[in-house]
Structure formats: structure tokens, C-alpha cells
Design a protein around this motif. Structure first.
Motif, PDB file in Angstrom:
ATOM      1  N   ASP A  99     -21.528 -31.498 -17.078  1.00  0.00           N
ATOM      2  CA  ASP A  99     -21.272 -32.869 -17.381  1.00  0.00           C
ATOM      3  C   ASP A  99     -20.361 -33.400 -16.522  1.00  0.00           C
ATOM      4  OD1 ASP A  99     -22.727 -34.051 -19.569  1.00  0.00           O
ATOM      5  OD2 ASP A  99     -21.310 -33.891 -20.840  1.00  0.00           O
ATOM      6  N   LEU A 100     -19.326 -33.053 -16.428  1.00  0.00           N
ATOM      7  CA  LEU A 100     -18.014 -33.224 -15.710  1.00  0.00           C
ATOM      8  C   LEU A 100     -18.584 -33.366 -14.073  1.00  0.00           C
ATOM      9  CD1 LEU A 100     -15.085 -31.177 -16.887  1.00  0.00           C
ATOM     10  CD2 LEU A 100     -15.650 -33.528 -17.351  1.00  0.00           C
ATOM     11  N   MET A 102     -21.869 -34.109 -13.220  1.00  0.00           N
ATOM     12  CA  MET A 102     -22.625 -35.310 -13.350  1.00  0.00           C
ATOM     13  C   MET A 102     -21.795 -36.438 -13.315  1.00  0.00           C
ATOM     14  SD  MET A 102     -25.928 -34.138 -15.460  1.00  0.00           S
ATOM     15  CE  MET A 102     -25.095 -33.403 -16.962  1.00  0.00           C
ATOM     16  N   ALA A 103     -20.797 -36.481 -14.156  1.00  0.00           N
ATOM     17  CA  ALA A 103     -20.017 -37.822 -14.336  1.00  0.00           C
ATOM     18  C   ALA A 103     -19.360 -38.162 -12.821  1.00  0.00           C
ATOM     19  CB  ALA A 103     -18.819 -37.582 -15.625  1.00  0.00           C
ATOM     20  N   ALA A 104     -18.694 -36.933 -12.447  1.00  0.00           N
ATOM     21  CA  ALA A 104     -18.252 -37.194 -11.064  1.00  0.00           C
ATOM     22  C   ALA A 104     -19.111 -37.974 -10.085  1.00  0.00           C
ATOM     23  CB  ALA A 104     -17.417 -36.012 -10.510  1.00  0.00           C
ATOM     24  N   ALA A 106     -21.775 -39.445 -10.486  1.00  0.00           N
ATOM     25  CA  ALA A 106     -22.188 -41.076 -11.162  1.00  0.00           C
ATOM     26  C   ALA A 106     -20.795 -41.759 -10.555  1.00  0.00           C
ATOM     27  CB  ALA A 106     -22.237 -41.017 -12.524  1.00  0.00           C
ATOM     28  N   GLN A 107     -19.876 -41.440 -10.536  1.00  0.00           N
ATOM     29  CA  GLN A 107     -18.659 -42.126 -10.287  1.00  0.00           C
ATOM     30  C   GLN A 107     -18.837 -42.217  -8.534  1.00  0.00           C
ATOM     31  OE1 GLN A 107     -14.813 -40.693 -11.152  1.00  0.00           O
ATOM     32  NE2 GLN A 107     -13.939 -42.708 -11.098  1.00  0.00           N
TER      33      GLN A 107
END
Length: 132
Positions: A99-100, A102-104, A106-107
Motif C-alpha cells: 500500500d505504501l 503504491m501510494a509512493a 502514485a505520488q
């Protein structure tokens, strides 16, 4: 499967309950061991004068055989519980790290300059049904 919906706090709560149940089971298995040992020593012993410990009778031998025959299943149950709990922790950790990650990603993607196609798409109509 369309996706994952894991709540780490929920997993932690359930693992805590499983841990408590596992501790209780461990106490029960210990009590079982003590009880069958006592049963094997005192059930069906031969009475009368003898030197040393009383010899085990047929009931005591049967109890000992029962315990020996079931030892694998009891050990398997404990090992399976541990392996399941460890696997759940590992899977949840991987989920959180994913999750982290994927979030990174996306950022990072959002911070990139727009592509020529994205620039051309700005201001173009997306509704092809008519209208304005």
C-alpha cells in the motif's frame, strides 16, 4: 477476487484473540499431559507388595499408547496455529508495505510533467453525446 480490503487494526485485534485462545489451548494441553500421565500411573496398576514403583497394568499401558498415538496431532495443531499466525502477520505486513509502495508510486507519477497526450486532452470534450 477484485481486490483486497485489509484493516491492519482488525487483523491485530483478531490475532490478539487467537493468541489468547492459543495460550489457553497450551495450558489445556499441559493439563492433558499431566492428567494422562497420572492416569497411566494409577489406572490398573498391580496391587500387592513390591519394591520400587508399581508396575503398570494393561489400562495404564493403553493410556500411554493413546497418548503416543495422538502426540503427532497435538504437535501438528500447535505448529499449524503458529504457522497461521506468523503467515497472517507476514501477509498483512506485505499488504501495508505494498500500500505504501503504491501510494509512493502514485505520488511520483503525479509529480511528473504531463505527457503530450495529457496536454492535448486538456480542454477536449469527454462527453460525446452533444451538449454545449
Amino acid at each position: 477476487m477484485t481486490g483486497w480490503d485489509i484493516r491492519p487494526s482488525g487483523v491485530e485485534s483478531i490475532l490478539s484473540l487467537v493468541g489468547l485462545a492459543s495460550d489457553d489451548l497450551g495450558k489445556d494441553v499441559k493439563g492433558y499431559g499431566e492428567s494422562v500421565e497420572s492416569a497411566a500411573l494409577h489406572a490398573g496398576t498391580i496391587s500387592g507388595p513390591y519394591c520400587g514403583e508399581a508396575p503398570a497394568g494393561p489400562v495404564g499401558a493403553a493410556v500411554a499408547n493413546f497418548v503416543a498415538d495422538n502426540e503427532y496431532e497435538i504437535r501438528f495443531m500447535a505448529a499449524r496455529t503458529k504457522k497461521t499466525m506468523d503467515g497472517t502477520v507476514e501477509a498483512t505486513t506485505e499488504y501495508i508495505e505494498g500500500d505504501l509502495a503504491m501510494a509512493a508510486q502514485a505520488q511520483r507519477d503525479a509529480a511528473k510533467a504531463p505527457t503530450p497526450a495529457e496536454i492535448r486532452a486538456v480542454g477536449q470534450r469527454t462527453d460525446h453525446k452533444g451538449g454545449e
